[in-house]
Design a protein around this motif. Structure first.
Motif, PDB file in Angstrom:
ATOM      1  N   PRO A 126       6.079  -0.143   6.733  1.00 25.01           N
ATOM      2  CA  PRO A 126       4.829  -0.608   6.209  1.00 25.01           C
ATOM      3  C   PRO A 126       4.810  -1.304   4.935  1.00 25.01           C
ATOM      4  O   PRO A 126       5.617  -0.679   3.949  1.00 25.01           O
ATOM      5  CB  PRO A 126       3.753   0.534   6.472  1.00 25.01           C
ATOM      6  N   VAL A 127       4.169  -2.395   4.840  1.00 24.04           N
ATOM      7  CA  VAL A 127       4.375  -3.066   3.518  1.00 24.04           C
ATOM      8  C   VAL A 127       3.363  -2.137   2.484  1.00 24.04           C
ATOM      9  O   VAL A 127       4.418  -2.191   1.180  1.00 24.04           O
ATOM     10  CB  VAL A 127       3.221  -4.652   3.522  1.00 24.04           C
ATOM     11  N   THR A 128       2.565  -1.604   2.611  1.00 21.15           N
ATOM     12  CA  THR A 128       1.671  -0.648   1.555  1.00 21.15           C
ATOM     13  C   THR A 128       1.546   0.390   2.231  1.00 21.15           C
ATOM     14  O   THR A 128       0.720   0.574   3.190  1.00 21.15           O
ATOM     15  CB  THR A 128       0.750  -1.197   1.134  1.00 21.15           C
ATOM     16  N   PRO A 131     -34.309   9.045  -4.059  1.00 20.97           N
ATOM     17  CA  PRO A 131     -33.165   9.547  -3.839  1.00 20.97           C
ATOM     18  C   PRO A 131     -32.095   8.657  -3.698  1.00 20.97           C
ATOM     19  O   PRO A 131     -30.733   8.980  -3.905  1.00 20.97           O
ATOM     20  CB  PRO A 131     -33.342  10.423  -2.440  1.00 20.97           C
ATOM     21  N   ASN A 132     -32.244   7.372  -3.162  1.00 27.28           N
ATOM     22  CA  ASN A 132     -31.178   6.493  -2.777  1.00 27.28           C
ATOM     23  C   ASN A 132     -30.996   5.860  -3.971  1.00 27.28           C
ATOM     24  O   ASN A 132     -29.667   5.187  -4.327  1.00 27.28           O
ATOM     25  CB  ASN A 132     -31.322   5.458  -1.826  1.00 27.28           C
ATOM     26  N   SER A 184     -34.147  -2.872   1.460  1.00 25.91           N
ATOM     27  CA  SER A 184     -33.461  -2.088   2.830  1.00 25.91           C
ATOM     28  C   SER A 184     -34.136  -2.139   4.141  1.00 25.91           C
ATOM     29  O   SER A 184     -35.354  -1.946   3.903  1.00 25.91           O
ATOM     30  CB  SER A 184     -32.868  -0.926   2.359  1.00 25.91           C
ATOM     31  N   GLY A 185     -33.338  -2.114   4.917  1.00 24.49           N
ATOM     32  CA  GLY A 185     -34.106  -2.146   6.286  1.00 24.49           C
ATOM     33  C   GLY A 185     -34.479  -0.678   6.525  1.00 24.49           C
ATOM     34  O   GLY A 185     -35.340  -0.819   7.334  1.00 24.49           O
ATOM     35  N   TYR A 186     -34.304   0.414   6.039  1.00 20.35           N
ATOM     36  CA  TYR A 186     -34.609   1.623   6.335  1.00 20.35           C
ATOM     37  C   TYR A 186     -36.182   1.928   5.457  1.00 20.35           C
ATOM     38  O   TYR A 186     -36.894   2.488   6.101  1.00 20.35           O
ATOM     39  CB  TYR A 186     -33.918   2.838   5.900  1.00 20.35           C
ATOM     40  N   MET A 220      16.294  -5.667  21.337  1.00 18.65           N
ATOM     41  CA  MET A 220      16.440  -5.155  20.117  1.00 18.65           C
ATOM     42  C   MET A 220      15.284  -4.561  19.537  1.00 18.65           C
ATOM     43  O   MET A 220      14.181  -4.970  19.687  1.00 18.65           O
ATOM     44  CB  MET A 220      16.775  -6.407  19.173  1.00 18.65           C
ATOM     45  N   THR A 221      15.387  -3.262  19.132  1.00 20.61           N
ATOM     46  CA  THR A 221      14.079  -2.510  18.550  1.00 20.61           C
ATOM     47  C   THR A 221      14.196  -2.420  17.078  1.00 20.61           C
ATOM     48  O   THR A 221      15.262  -1.865  16.657  1.00 20.61           O
ATOM     49  CB  THR A 221      13.876  -1.413  19.317  1.00 20.61           C
ATOM     50  N   THR A 222      13.275  -2.989  16.487  1.00 21.35           N
ATOM     51  CA  THR A 222      13.328  -2.968  15.057  1.00 21.35           C
ATOM     52  C   THR A 222      11.924  -2.287  14.656  1.00 21.35           C
ATOM     53  O   THR A 222      10.869  -2.276  15.132  1.00 21.35           O
ATOM     54  CB  THR A 222      13.003  -4.446  14.418  1.00 21.35           C
ATOM     55  N   VAL A 223      12.048  -1.488  13.665  1.00 23.87           N
ATOM     56  CA  VAL A 223      11.211  -0.617  12.993  1.00 23.87           C
ATOM     57  C   VAL A 223      10.652  -1.228  11.763  1.00 23.87           C
ATOM     58  O   VAL A 223      11.488  -1.408  10.683  1.00 23.87           O
ATOM     59  CB  VAL A 223      11.529   0.709  12.788  1.00 23.87           C
ATOM     60  N   LEU A 224       9.636  -1.820  11.759  1.00 23.66           N
ATOM     61  CA  LEU A 224       8.961  -2.341  10.426  1.00 23.66           C
ATOM     62  C   LEU A 224       8.603  -1.325   9.671  1.00 23.66           C
ATOM     63  O   LEU A 224       7.426  -0.524   9.765  1.00 23.66           O
ATOM     64  CB  LEU A 224       8.193  -3.385  10.824  1.00 23.66           C
ATOM     65  N   PRO A 273       0.405   4.381   2.522  1.00 22.02           N
ATOM     66  CA  PRO A 273      -0.728   5.074   1.642  1.00 22.02           C
ATOM     67  C   PRO A 273      -0.299   6.156   1.127  1.00 22.02           C
ATOM     68  O   PRO A 273       0.691   6.991   1.503  1.00 22.02           O
ATOM     69  CB  PRO A 273      -1.639   5.630   2.827  1.00 22.02           C
TER      70      PRO A 273
END
Lengths: 283, 539
Positions: free
Chosen positions: A7-9, A194-195, A171-173, A1-5, A11
């Protein structure tokens, strides 16, 4: 049996009618501010006592005021002043606020403490009261209103910019740049400023609507643009006396202010979401 | 097969990316019996987590799932709606996620979190919740369960959080436990404890699906292994067979990349791709002297917490010094002190024969000691492209290209944004940047802990090449003993801010003198000898 689900949500590319409408509204406002003659049906200061306080008609879509001036045309011509004050105040507040805030974060403890305690005091006053105080000192007028509104908004931006700059500084940078031997000034202009700025600008986009509202309020009190220059707030004030005989005099400028503020909020909120990367969503 | 708790056949998962459909899982079959553990091993992007998530219906938005069979406890799952999935999750399948801090709600107590599944499925009455939570936390060996249940996730250590997460997953006694990289964020000793817990669940009859990138972790727990790559199982079989006699070349490559599977210092990722360079002559001698350095931080409530106390060591030119310890042992503070990002409270640091601690910034020769951080992306300004990132160290474009070539990257990558690079490529960029000013010392703070095994192997090889070509001394900080054992010459073992043991790597590993070191070494999983514990692996 092949079922196609399914998508719940799924896009969905959501069309945002409110956003489109807000952009159209802002476009019209910009047009009215730049070339009012294109949209207006009459000059804003043509006095015609014969048709004073005329009701709504095809000739006068918003009616006329006590001097027979076309309300619609005055609203159109008033856009420039209102927008200039709103945008000008926000721009001024962001520039000064961001600079001071980032400086407070970058400079030593003493400067930071000083700046922050001053903003604490200023933030303790309601913004409009602060603006009124400034006007009381400087005197009424469009330019002074702009300065007053900017003064009222600056403390908020100082706080916001400082917070952002502190995040960037940790920050790391920034640490990486220190290890690479970059100077404090280089790090400030190359990384911190700038950031730290984009989130502040995003906030400002929403704030334009608030400034617009505040400028109309001050003009309503007779402290902003001075008559006979058309301005939304002062039109509301003038029309107040005729509320029972010619309601269009106050209602139409009021509606335009409301619409303009809402349009600014909607567009500003969308810009902020994009700035902060929320618009991209999904993984 | 009646006792099969999980039976999956022909599982496909695709994601829509823009207009295109991307396969995450293509045609995977497996089954699990009660009390059995199947491990799915693969590197990031192989689709292993997607398989795990398919079992709880959480493949995310935009996912399309197709299967011939997706049965858990006799129930076909592939057609379930949202409401029915909620009856499966927790009750039939428990999920343990990798990152316990983000998986637990910071606004709820650990007890509330643990009780949630049992409560949602109506398994306990209100008055019994506290007792249930107590039992669950005791089961996963959380000390002082009454206290812990009342605390919030952020008040617990990483190991305790991960245990609480297992307790939450087990709350409704599901017959199947899916563990997605449950030990990746943990240190060796905690990892060993956690694997013991999972083994106990398994012994109690729970079927465990273990997802991991680490073959040595798998060896300790799994009865069977499925090696996954590009959405497919390339090899499946009983753990002992797969580890001892791998059939698929990819499995062999993965095994070869694991540091502990090798003789010390051997290349992990095959022969080097970049030509060897002539070694720049460097002065020998001692580069760094650290004398009784201590650093404390202000903790909650104003108490001073010692991050590093009375640490002394020296670093010689061209040496690789490994620093090992669990998280919180003060390794990173030590790195910051060495880099001059922090000033010691007491003690002195001398670099290149000159004082380094307690001197004004202008007097520091920054270019001579450089840094590679754990998270390369966080060490890059988000607005910068690769070329500009490296050039920030004060070098021109030609040198940037040369550096990229040196770390095995295409010089054309200078125009790319780091976000578009893979984890390994990003770390190479960070290394190129550290090399820019031709430093004598590079401090590498957990440089490979966020990387896949095969990428980790390449980076470790790169470190060996850099030392051989340039004579650069490396301070290699890692929680992973296998990594340190493989590349380092000497090792410092740290615990709670102090160095408990130090010496040449071979000596320390062969004859640890401190009980803590012995414990760390004992907890080290080795793919070579672990399957003795599972003689009856069933295929």
């Amino acid at each position: 049996m092949t079922t196609v689900l399914t998508p719940v949500t799924a896009p969905v590319a959501r069309a945002r009618p409110a956003l489109v409408l807000a952009w159209v509204g802002l476009g019209l406002l910009a047009l009215a501010a730049a070339w009012p003659a294109l949209l207006a049906t009459a000059a804003p200061d043509t006095v015609d006592p014969a048709s004073a306080l005329a009701p709504i008609s095809p000739h006068h879509p918003f009616g006329t005021d006590q001097l027979g001036r076309d309300v619609y045309s005055r609203v159109v011509y008033g856009t420039r002043m209102s927008l200039l004050i709103g945008l000008g105040a926000t721009t001024l507040a962001v520039t000064v606020g961001a600079l001071l805030g980032v400086l407070a974060a970058a400079a030593g403890r003493a400067v930071d403490e000083l700046f922050m305690r001053i903003t604490d005091i200023l933030l303790a006053f309601p913004g409009l009261l602060l603006a009124l105080l400034v006007i009381a000192v400087l005197g009424p007028g469009a330019v002074n209103t702009t300065i007053a509104l900017a003064c009222a908004a600056v403390p908020g931006y100082v706080r916001l910019a400082r917070g952002q700059a502190l995040v960037v500084r940790r920050s790391g940078y920034v640490s990486a740049a220190v290890v690479m031997g970059r100077s404090r000034v280089g790090i400030f202009f190359g990384h911190v400023l700038p950031n730290a700025l984009p989130p502040v600008l995003a906030f400002a986009a929403v704030d334009v609507g608030t400034a617009l509202m505040a400028s109309a309020s001050l003009s309503f009190l007779g402290l902003g643009a001075q008559p006979p220059a058309p301005e939304w707030g002062s039109m509301l004030a003038e029309g107040r006396d005729y509320l029972d005989s010619a309601w269009g005099l106050t209602v139409f400028p009021g509606l335009v202010v409301t619409a303009a503020v809402i349009a600014c909020y909607v567009v500003g909120a969308d810009l902020r979401a994009r700035f902060e990367g929320r618009g991209t969503g999904g993984r | 097969m009646d006792d099969e708790v999980v039976s999956v056949a022909g599982l496909h998962v695709t994601y829509r990316v823009g207009r295109a459909e991307v396969f995450a899982v293509r045609g995977v079959d497996f089954h699990l019996r009660a009390g059995e553990c199947l491990a799915i091993v693969g590197e990031s992007g192989s689709g292993k987590s997607t398989v795990a998530r398919a079992l709880v219906g959480l493949t995310g938005p935009g996912a399309r799932l197709r299967s011939d069979r997706l049965v858990v406890s006799g129930q076909e799952l592939s057609r379930l709606g949202d409401r029915e999935w909620r009856r499966i999750r927790g009750a039939q399948v428990g999920l343990v996620l990798q990152d316990a801090l983000t998986a637990l709600d910071p606004l709820r107590t650990v007890g509330a979190e643990v009780a949630e599944a049992a409560r949602n499925h109506g398994l306990v009455r209100r008055g019994e919740v506290a007792r249930r939570v107590h039992r669950l936390l005791t089961d996963v060996q959380v000390p002082q369960p009454e206290l812990r249940a009342r605390q919030y996730p952020q008040q617990l250590s990483g190991g305790l959080r991960q245990r609480a997460l297992i307790a939450a997953a087990m709350a409704a006694d599901p017959p199947v436990l899916v563990a997605d990289e449950p030990t990746t964020a943990l240190d060796v000793t905690l990892q060993a404890k956690l694997l013991d817990l999972l083994a106990a669940r398994k012994a109690a009859g729970t079927a465990v699906l273990l997802i991991s990138h680490d073959l040595s972790v798998v060896a300790l727990l799994a009865d069977r292994v499925a090696v996954m790559r590009d959405g497919e199982f390339v090899e499946t079989g009983c753990t002992a067979d797969v580890l001892r006699a791998p059939e698929h070349p990819y499995t062999r490559q993965l095994l070869a990349a694991t540091p502990s599977a090798h003789a010390r210092g051997a290349r992990l990722a095959g022969p080097r791709s970049t030509p060897a360079r002539t070694r720049t002559p460097r002065p020998s001698g001692v580069l760094a002297r650290v004398r009784e350095v201590s650093k404390t931080f202000r903790g909650p409530g104003g108490a001073r917490l010692a991050a590093v106390s009375e640490v002394s060591f020296s670093l010689s030119a061209g040496e690789i010094l490994g620093v090992v310890g669990e998280s919180g042992s003060g390794k990173s503070t030590l790195a910051h002190l060495l880099l001059g990002l922090l000033e010691p409270d007491t003690g002195t640091i001398e670099l290149f024969g000159q004082p380094w601690s307690g001197v004004p910034e202008a007097r520091r020769q920054r270019g001579r000691v450089q840094w590679v951080q754990q998270d390369p992306l966080g060490s890059f300004d988000p607005r910068y492209r690769v070329g500009r990132l490296i050039a920030e160290a004060g070098v021109d474009r030609a040198r940037v290209r040369e550096l990229l070539d040196q770390v095995g990257l295409d010089p054309a990558m200078a125009d790319r944004h780091p976000r578009t690079l893979s984890g390994g490529q990003r770390q190479r960029v960070a290394i190129a940047r550290a090399l820019a000013r031709d430093p004598e010392v590079i401090v590498c703070d957990e440089p490979v802990s966020a990387l896949d095994v095969s990428v980790q192997a390449q980076i470790l090889d790169l470190f060996a090449d850099i030392r051989a070509d340039l004579g650069t001394a490396l301070v290699l900080i890692s929680h992973d003993l296998a990594v340190v054992h493989h590349v380092a010459d000497r090792v410092l073992v740290m615990r709670a801010g102090t160095v408990v043991e130090s010496g040449p790597v071979t000596e320390v590993f062969a004859r640890p003198t401190h009980p803590y070191t012995a414990q760390l070494i004992a907890a080290l999983p080795r793919p070579g000898d672990a399957y003795a514990a599972h003689p009856e692996g069933v295929a």
